[in-house]
Design a protein around this motif. Sequence first.
Motif, PDB file in Angstrom:
ATOM      1  N   MET B   1       0.901  -1.198  -0.029  1.00  0.00           N
ATOM      2  CA  MET B   1      -0.072  -0.049   0.094  1.00  0.00           C
ATOM      3  C   MET B   1       0.853   1.380  -0.043  1.00  0.00           C
ATOM      4  O   MET B   1       1.739   1.360   0.816  1.00  0.00           O
ATOM      5  CB  MET B   1      -0.765   0.036   1.213  1.00  0.00           C
ATOM      6  CG  MET B   1      -1.647   1.140   1.531  1.00  0.00           C
ATOM      7  SD  MET B   1      -2.769   0.971   2.725  1.00  0.00           S
ATOM      8  CE  MET B   1      -2.001   0.824   4.163  1.00  0.00           C
ATOM      9  N   TRP B   2       0.601   2.070  -0.717  1.00  0.00           N
ATOM     10  CA  TRP B   2       1.218   3.339  -0.935  1.00  0.00           C
ATOM     11  C   TRP B   2       0.812   4.357   0.158  1.00  0.00           C
ATOM     12  O   TRP B   2      -0.415   4.107   0.671  1.00  0.00           O
ATOM     13  CB  TRP B   2       1.143   4.066  -2.180  1.00  0.00           C
ATOM     14  CG  TRP B   2       1.634   3.190  -3.446  1.00  0.00           C
ATOM     15  CD1 TRP B   2       1.107   2.557  -4.339  1.00  0.00           C
ATOM     16  CD2 TRP B   2       3.015   3.367  -3.811  1.00  0.00           C
ATOM     17  NE1 TRP B   2       1.906   2.029  -5.038  1.00  0.00           N
ATOM     18  CE2 TRP B   2       3.133   2.549  -4.977  1.00  0.00           C
ATOM     19  CE3 TRP B   2       4.358   4.115  -3.249  1.00  0.00           C
ATOM     20  CZ2 TRP B   2       4.224   2.307  -5.554  1.00  0.00           C
ATOM     21  CZ3 TRP B   2       5.208   3.943  -4.107  1.00  0.00           C
ATOM     22  CH2 TRP B   2       5.444   3.023  -5.344  1.00  0.00           C
ATOM     23  N   PHE B   3       1.569   5.378   0.597  1.00  0.00           N
ATOM     24  CA  PHE B   3       1.104   6.262   1.848  1.00  0.00           C
ATOM     25  C   PHE B   3       0.007   6.906   1.116  1.00  0.00           C
ATOM     26  O   PHE B   3      -1.056   7.503   1.856  1.00  0.00           O
ATOM     27  CB  PHE B   3       2.458   6.888   2.067  1.00  0.00           C
ATOM     28  CG  PHE B   3       1.873   7.922   3.188  1.00  0.00           C
ATOM     29  CD1 PHE B   3       1.537   7.650   4.343  1.00  0.00           C
ATOM     30  CD2 PHE B   3       2.083   9.439   3.158  1.00  0.00           C
ATOM     31  CE1 PHE B   3       1.436   8.347   5.425  1.00  0.00           C
ATOM     32  CE2 PHE B   3       1.859  10.154   4.138  1.00  0.00           C
ATOM     33  CZ  PHE B   3       1.396   9.629   5.446  1.00  0.00           C
ATOM     34  N   THR B   5      -2.426   6.019  -0.958  1.00  0.00           N
ATOM     35  CA  THR B   5      -3.476   5.166  -0.845  1.00  0.00           C
ATOM     36  C   THR B   5      -4.077   5.368   0.383  1.00  0.00           C
ATOM     37  O   THR B   5      -5.325   5.514   0.709  1.00  0.00           O
ATOM     38  CB  THR B   5      -3.212   3.805  -1.116  1.00  0.00           C
ATOM     39  OG1 THR B   5      -2.432   3.835  -2.491  1.00  0.00           O
ATOM     40  CG2 THR B   5      -4.630   3.038  -1.287  1.00  0.00           C
ATOM     41  N   PHE B   6      -3.118   5.199   1.491  1.00  0.00           N
ATOM     42  CA  PHE B   6      -3.676   5.504   2.904  1.00  0.00           C
ATOM     43  C   PHE B   6      -4.281   6.889   3.177  1.00  0.00           C
ATOM     44  O   PHE B   6      -5.480   6.745   3.684  1.00  0.00           O
ATOM     45  CB  PHE B   6      -2.424   5.097   3.619  1.00  0.00           C
ATOM     46  CG  PHE B   6      -2.723   5.630   5.211  1.00  0.00           C
ATOM     47  CD1 PHE B   6      -3.125   4.411   5.982  1.00  0.00           C
ATOM     48  CD2 PHE B   6      -2.392   6.509   5.921  1.00  0.00           C
ATOM     49  CE1 PHE B   6      -3.445   4.879   7.379  1.00  0.00           C
ATOM     50  CE2 PHE B   6      -2.411   6.746   7.163  1.00  0.00           C
ATOM     51  CZ  PHE B   6      -3.104   5.971   7.855  1.00  0.00           C
ATOM     52  N   LEU B   9      -8.013   6.962   1.595  1.00  0.00           N
ATOM     53  CA  LEU B   9      -8.811   5.815   2.404  1.00  0.00           C
ATOM     54  C   LEU B   9      -9.120   6.403   3.682  1.00  0.00           C
ATOM     55  O   LEU B   9     -10.279   6.411   4.020  1.00  0.00           O
ATOM     56  CB  LEU B   9      -8.082   4.456   2.596  1.00  0.00           C
ATOM     57  CG  LEU B   9      -8.002   3.463   1.162  1.00  0.00           C
ATOM     58  CD1 LEU B   9      -7.142   2.336   1.612  1.00  0.00           C
ATOM     59  CD2 LEU B   9      -9.187   3.349   0.819  1.00  0.00           C
ATOM     60  N   PHE B  12     -11.958   8.848   2.944  1.00  0.00           N
ATOM     61  CA  PHE B  12     -13.398   8.083   2.633  1.00  0.00           C
ATOM     62  C   PHE B  12     -13.904   7.641   4.071  1.00  0.00           C
ATOM     63  O   PHE B  12     -15.293   7.561   4.045  1.00  0.00           O
ATOM     64  CB  PHE B  12     -12.794   6.716   1.905  1.00  0.00           C
ATOM     65  CG  PHE B  12     -13.031   6.837   0.520  1.00  0.00           C
ATOM     66  CD1 PHE B  12     -14.247   7.071  -0.233  1.00  0.00           C
ATOM     67  CD2 PHE B  12     -11.841   7.302  -0.268  1.00  0.00           C
ATOM     68  CE1 PHE B  12     -14.175   7.295  -1.677  1.00  0.00           C
ATOM     69  CE2 PHE B  12     -11.992   7.313  -1.512  1.00  0.00           C
ATOM     70  CZ  PHE B  12     -13.128   7.230  -2.411  1.00  0.00           C
ATOM     71  N   ARG B  13     -13.472   7.986   4.962  1.00  0.00           N
ATOM     72  CA  ARG B  13     -14.067   7.535   6.293  1.00  0.00           C
ATOM     73  C   ARG B  13     -15.043   8.614   6.672  1.00  0.00           C
ATOM     74  O   ARG B  13     -15.879   8.428   7.308  1.00  0.00           O
ATOM     75  CB  ARG B  13     -12.836   7.176   7.424  1.00  0.00           C
ATOM     76  CG  ARG B  13     -12.387   6.243   7.359  1.00  0.00           C
ATOM     77  CD  ARG B  13     -10.995   6.150   8.037  1.00  0.00           C
ATOM     78  NE  ARG B  13     -11.321   6.466   9.625  1.00  0.00           N
ATOM     79  CZ  ARG B  13     -10.126   6.456  10.542  1.00  0.00           C
ATOM     80  NH1 ARG B  13      -8.868   6.582   9.989  1.00  0.00           N
ATOM     81  NH2 ARG B  13     -10.433   6.709  11.732  1.00  0.00           N
ATOM     82  N   LYS B 285      -7.201   9.535  19.572  1.00  0.00           N
ATOM     83  CA  LYS B 285      -6.831   8.119  20.093  1.00  0.00           C
ATOM     84  C   LYS B 285      -6.006   7.474  18.721  1.00  0.00           C
ATOM     85  O   LYS B 285      -5.156   6.830  19.018  1.00  0.00           O
ATOM     86  CB  LYS B 285      -8.053   7.417  20.437  1.00  0.00           C
ATOM     87  CG  LYS B 285      -7.642   6.071  21.000  1.00  0.00           C
ATOM     88  CD  LYS B 285      -8.856   5.324  21.954  1.00  0.00           C
ATOM     89  CE  LYS B 285      -8.497   5.805  23.277  1.00  0.00           C
ATOM     90  NZ  LYS B 285      -9.752   5.417  24.014  1.00  0.00           N
ATOM     91  N   GLU B 286      -6.618   7.622  17.616  1.00  0.00           N
ATOM     92  CA  GLU B 286      -6.171   6.962  16.535  1.00  0.00           C
ATOM     93  C   GLU B 286      -4.732   7.380  16.294  1.00  0.00           C
ATOM     94  O   GLU B 286      -3.651   6.632  16.023  1.00  0.00           O
ATOM     95  CB  GLU B 286      -6.980   7.279  15.076  1.00  0.00           C
ATOM     96  CG  GLU B 286      -6.316   6.585  14.100  1.00  0.00           C
ATOM     97  CD  GLU B 286      -7.129   7.167  12.641  1.00  0.00           C
ATOM     98  OE1 GLU B 286      -8.382   7.020  12.774  1.00  0.00           O
ATOM     99  OE2 GLU B 286      -6.421   7.436  11.847  1.00  0.00           O
ATOM    100  N   ILE B 289      -2.302   5.933  18.697  1.00  0.00           N
ATOM    101  CA  ILE B 289      -2.144   4.560  18.215  1.00  0.00           C
ATOM    102  C   ILE B 289      -1.110   4.592  17.200  1.00  0.00           C
ATOM    103  O   ILE B 289      -0.053   3.851  17.323  1.00  0.00           O
ATOM    104  CB  ILE B 289      -3.464   3.829  17.897  1.00  0.00           C
ATOM    105  CG1 ILE B 289      -4.347   3.841  18.727  1.00  0.00           C
ATOM    106  CG2 ILE B 289      -2.997   2.500  17.219  1.00  0.00           C
ATOM    107  CD1 ILE B 289      -4.320   3.038  20.077  1.00  0.00           C
ATOM    108  N   ARG B 299       5.689  11.840  10.262  1.00  0.00           N
ATOM    109  CA  ARG B 299       4.840  11.007   9.594  1.00  0.00           C
ATOM    110  C   ARG B 299       3.413  11.527   9.757  1.00  0.00           C
ATOM    111  O   ARG B 299       2.559  11.573   8.990  1.00  0.00           O
ATOM    112  CB  ARG B 299       5.092   9.660   9.893  1.00  0.00           C
ATOM    113  CG  ARG B 299       3.893   8.575   9.354  1.00  0.00           C
ATOM    114  CD  ARG B 299       4.200   8.582   7.783  1.00  0.00           C
ATOM    115  NE  ARG B 299       5.540   8.133   7.294  1.00  0.00           N
ATOM    116  CZ  ARG B 299       5.967   7.795   6.158  1.00  0.00           C
ATOM    117  NH1 ARG B 299       5.358   8.145   5.344  1.00  0.00           N
ATOM    118  NH2 ARG B 299       7.141   7.478   5.992  1.00  0.00           N
TER     119      ARG B 299
END
Lengths: 236, 383
Positions: B1-3, B5-6, B9, B12-13, B285-286, B289, B299
């Motif tokens: 997975m490319w960054f 793409t991350f 996505l 999209f949330r 929180k995410e 994590i 990052r």
Amino acid sequence: MSKTATARPQGEILIETVDLIRDYPDGHVRALQGVRFVVRRGEYVAIMGQSGSGKSTLLNLLGGLDRPTSGEVRFGGRPLDDFPSLDVYRSSQIGFVFQSFYLLPTLTALQNVQVPMFEGSLNAAERRNRAAELLELVGMSKRAGHRPHQLSVGERQRVAIARALANNPELLLADEPTGALDSRTGDAILGLFDQLHRERGVTLIVVTHSEAVAAAAERVFWMRDGQETKGPDRNK
Amino acid sequence: MWFSTFLVLNLFRRRARSLLTIGGMTIAIGTTVALLGIAKNLEQTMMQSFAGRGVDLIVSEERKLDPLTSDIPEDLAAKIHEVPGVEEVGPGLLELVNYTHDGAEMSLMLQGWEPGSFLFDDVVLKEGRQFNADENDVVVLGVNAADALEKQVGDTMTIQRKQYKVVGVIEPNSFQERGLAFLPLAELQRLMGRPNSVTGFSVRVARSPGVETSVDDVRKGINALTASDDVPVRIAAVPTAEFVQQSPHIQVSRAMAWATSLIALIVGAVGTLNTMLMSVVERLKEISILRAIGWKRTRVASMILGECFVLSIVGATLGIIGAGFLLRWLAYYPLTKMLIQGDMPPIVILEGLTVAAVVALFGGGYPAWRATQLTPVEGLSHE
């Protein structure tokens, strides 16, 4: 059933704490009161104690998620302050497993496992291959394309364990890894930890309330009121 | 997975919020690009008109760069012609008049040129003919003017209560001139009560093989005429590129474009800032994590700024496409077709994308900084 802190670990010291103190000024609380904790390479240690005993605070300090008020944590004999940053320490040496898994909902299992690898030197194809290998290791290769909501809680925790192994850490830290699971699923996760420990020599430190988890570990480190204690406090 | 793409996505949330932010950016960048496109078109079209007929210098009354306000004696043309290096001098009179079409009042720009002037050199005759030296009551229309006024060769039109016969329809290089009505210079001077008056001269510098005449020398020569006692007004010769840059119409249109765009961009930036700040607050929180599983602060900042860039660039792309369609439509709309060219200059697209990137930086900068200040244990404290 329960084990004492006197079990004899083998191998060189991987991580240790020296007179570790952690105060929370806001609540005027001393969560850790000069804890000395030693784990050798290849050990599987459970940290047990009642709520508020300082288990999670100790785990956070071991994992470089937090800094002590005084004292220090040494990894491989090296104080954590000697690492370029705690970020580098975490990304290169530590894998975390949480009670609530914390998988990203829009990503598949395969993609979730790749998330920690963005910090590494692998390219996209290598990340994908490594994630596939790790999912196979935790028995999830057939569910690689599923998103978290399509997985059972046990499967989610397996994916979370695969994610924790993504950067090939020396030390796996788990905070109540079976806390959200039923006993059967919890046993399966413990079986997986045992397999990682025996077959891959992963050093494991697990914070738990569960006697079953403690029974699976080689050694239990008991805590009460921010200090090491000899065994469970049956009066509380 | 490319960054990347991350990042996509992740967006999209929060589909509704992402779409609304993209919508805001589309409007902001679309407005900016459309307005800058119109201003740039105006600039390019003026340059085209000069380049097409080899005009090097524009002579107008000093400090009056707006051709409509300049007033110079026509017979100065002879003196300018005598300046060494001058090949051609084309006098011109530009006037703006009211015109009634289909019962509606509109503005019509009239251009007076001498019959046979070199200024007609780059003009393509689409229909009919050009006017002759002995004609007075005739008009030649630019193609867009003919189209908008629904006139063709043989029709008549009333300008300032005088009737003119349309004898030709022309297509000049310059888009702007396609919306003009051309009259013989002397006739326009009579009609407007400005005998022997022009608004400016177009000057072509001589270029013979092997001899490079300096435009700057010719300019100095023309400007020196002002010192002469028999030149009643102060004149200034300006290179065409400079003339276009200094043109009040260009400057006003550019300033209006940026001023209006600035408001749209501030709205876009605030919208993006709000979205990303909400996103950071919701994902404490995410983010913790991600930090816990090994992500560095840089990052995390890349993630927030990257999401912001994706929103901005998608919005900008849609905005640019929308602005392109808008310009095309305005180029066909009767009220604006004489003024607006439908082309989208590539430089404006580049400006739009650059502005979108800057908006992303402003909109995402603070949320990204805030996300990096979060310690992993803060977000996990509820665990």
